[in-house]
Design a protein around this motif. Structure first.
Motif, mmCIF file in Angstrom:
data_model
loop_
_atom_site.group_PDB
_atom_site.id
_atom_site.type_symbol
_atom_site.label_atom_id
_atom_site.label_comp_id
_atom_site.label_asym_id
_atom_site.label_seq_id
_atom_site.Cartn_x
_atom_site.Cartn_y
_atom_site.Cartn_z
ATOM 1 N N SER A 148 43.925 19.779 44.086
ATOM 2 C CA SER A 148 42.521 19.389 44.179
ATOM 3 C C SER A 148 41.749 20.691 44.355
ATOM 4 O O SER A 148 42.306 21.696 44.820
ATOM 5 C CB SER A 148 42.332 18.489 45.402
ATOM 6 O OG SER A 148 41.011 18.622 45.919
ATOM 7 N N ILE A 149 40.465 20.653 44.024
ATOM 8 C CA ILE A 149 39.648 21.850 44.282
ATOM 9 C C ILE A 149 39.738 22.257 45.748
ATOM 10 O O ILE A 149 39.599 23.431 46.080
ATOM 11 C CB ILE A 149 38.168 21.621 43.915
ATOM 12 C CG1 ILE A 149 37.693 20.261 44.417
ATOM 13 C CG2 ILE A 149 37.962 21.765 42.419
ATOM 14 C CD1 ILE A 149 36.210 20.047 44.296
ATOM 15 N N PRO A 201 41.938 18.914 40.119
ATOM 16 C CA PRO A 201 40.659 18.277 39.777
ATOM 17 C C PRO A 201 39.639 18.355 40.909
ATOM 18 O O PRO A 201 39.991 18.505 42.083
ATOM 19 C CB PRO A 201 41.031 16.803 39.559
ATOM 20 C CG PRO A 201 42.494 16.679 39.767
ATOM 21 C CD PRO A 201 42.954 17.905 40.487
ATOM 22 N N GLY A 202 38.368 18.190 40.530
ATOM 23 C CA GLY A 202 37.321 17.919 41.513
ATOM 24 C C GLY A 202 37.381 16.445 41.887
ATOM 25 O O GLY A 202 38.357 15.753 41.585
ATOM 26 N N CYS A 220 27.324 20.585 39.973
ATOM 27 C CA CYS A 220 28.098 20.519 38.722
ATOM 28 C C CYS A 220 27.324 21.099 37.541
ATOM 29 O O CYS A 220 26.118 21.303 37.621
ATOM 30 C CB CYS A 220 28.507 19.085 38.432
ATOM 31 S SG CYS A 220 29.626 18.442 39.684
ATOM 32 N N ASP A 254 36.698 20.510 37.075
ATOM 33 C CA ASP A 254 35.771 19.992 38.094
ATOM 34 C C ASP A 254 34.308 20.086 37.682
ATOM 35 O O ASP A 254 33.420 19.976 38.537
ATOM 36 C CB ASP A 254 35.980 20.740 39.414
ATOM 37 C CG ASP A 254 35.546 22.194 39.326
ATOM 38 O OD1 ASP A 254 35.318 22.696 38.201
ATOM 39 O OD2 ASP A 254 35.398 22.834 40.378
ATOM 40 N N SER A 258 33.305 23.743 41.976
ATOM 41 C CA SER A 258 33.851 24.736 42.920
ATOM 42 C C SER A 258 33.232 26.117 42.764
ATOM 43 O O SER A 258 33.514 27.007 43.565
ATOM 44 C CB SER A 258 35.380 24.820 42.766
ATOM 45 O OG SER A 258 35.709 25.185 41.449
#
Ligand SMILES: NC(=O)c1ccc[n+]([C@@H]2O[C@H](COP(=O)([O-])OP(=O)(O)OC[C@H]3O[C@@H](n4cnc5c(N)ncnc54)[C@H](O)[C@@H]3O)[C@@H](O)[C@H]2O)c1
Length: 259
Positions: A148-149, A201-202, A220, A254, A258
């Motif tokens: 995960s991020i 992933p985000g 984003c 993501d 991030s």
């Protein structure tokens, strides 16, 4: 990605009946692979296998798996080897957590912390260890760990303001360790035909509160929080020969959250 790009490849997705797992299973099968949904919830995995669209290039199989049990992992590996003669890849994607998971830092007990780290991180280690040993014997294999991020960035706690949600402290410990285990395993198995990479992933859309989504989406680049289906092409790339010279890498998907 061509529809037969994974033709006859036997690919295990742990937690294959879950939100992201079921998307992975479906697209692996659509790409010609034998997609094995291996989940502690066998009933959910079986329902998924029963919903195979007509005319699909590959196939979907359901299997029971507890990633925290060496016997359970062994049973799956030997069954697949016996029936298919090979296992091409495993996607370490299950998401074990106890009933108290998801609390704020002050409310996480030592016992909860250890339990969640043990089952999630410990389970990913056990799956990667046991599959890599089987892969070494057959001379090839591909491991994809789901991170995960939050395995690499500090949480943006403010996006959770006004909700009951948070980014659990165990998750930071687990996912950062999974990313480094990816590098460790990739290095350890160099020269054996085994490669090990990580998909990070985000957040993934699943009916989160509108205020949270709006705060999240401000960070984003285009779409905002992604759907599980937005991860699939990256997974297919990591599973395909197109990534055959990549190992020990962490791919973030993501939409720029991030950054
Ligand atoms: N959903 C997100 O927003 C998100 C974001 C980034 C990363 N991820 C990661 O993606 C992966 C999948 O997440 P998800 O959202 O699809 O989770 P999910 O809860 O929807 O599905 C997880 C699946 O794992 C299975 N499972 C639980 N314990 C198990 C065990 N001991 N052995 C085998 N199977 C077990 C469950 O039955 C379930 O089907 C996890 O690694 C998660 O950390 C999720």
């Amino acid at each position: 990605m061509q529809s037969n790009s994974l033709k006859n490849k036997v690919i295990v997705v742990t937690g294959g009946a879950g939100a992201i797992g079921h998307c992975f299973i479906q697209r692996i099968a659509e790409s010609g692979g034998v997609a094995v949904a291996a989940d502690i919830n066998l009933h959910a995995a079986q329902s998924l296998a029963e919903k195979i669209p007509l005319g699909i290039a590959g196939q979907i199989e359901a299997a029971h798996l507890d990633i925290t049990s060496k016997d359970s992992i062994h049973a799956l590996i030997s069954d697949l080897k016996q029936r298919h003669g090979r296992i091409d890849a495993v996607v370490n994607n299950a998401y074990p957590r106890n009933k108290r998971y998801g609390r704020k830092l002050e409310d996480v007990t030592y016992s909860d912390f250890c339990k969640n780290v043990n089952t999630h991180l410990g389970g990913y280690f056990l799956v990667a260890q046991q599959f890599c040993l089987a892969f070494k014997e057959q001379g090839y294999g591909n491991v994809i760990n789901m991170s995960s991020i939050y395995g690499s960035m500090a949480p943006r706690f403010e996006v959770y303001d006004g909700t009951s949600m948070t980014m659990p402290v165990e998750y930071a410990a687990i996912k950062s360790a999974i990313e480094h285990l990816t590098r460790y395993f990739a290095q350890y198995f160099k020269g054996t035909g085994i490669r090990v990479n990580c998909l990070s992933p985000g957040g993934i859309l699943s009916n989160q509160p509108a205020d949270f989504l709006s705060a999240y989406n401000k960070h984003c680049a285009s779409k905002g929080m992604l759907d599980a289906s937005d991860l699939v092409e990256t997974l297919l790339f990591l599973l395909s020969d197109g990534s055959r010279h990549m190992t020990g890498q962490i791919l973030l998907v993501d939409d720029g959250f991030s950054l």
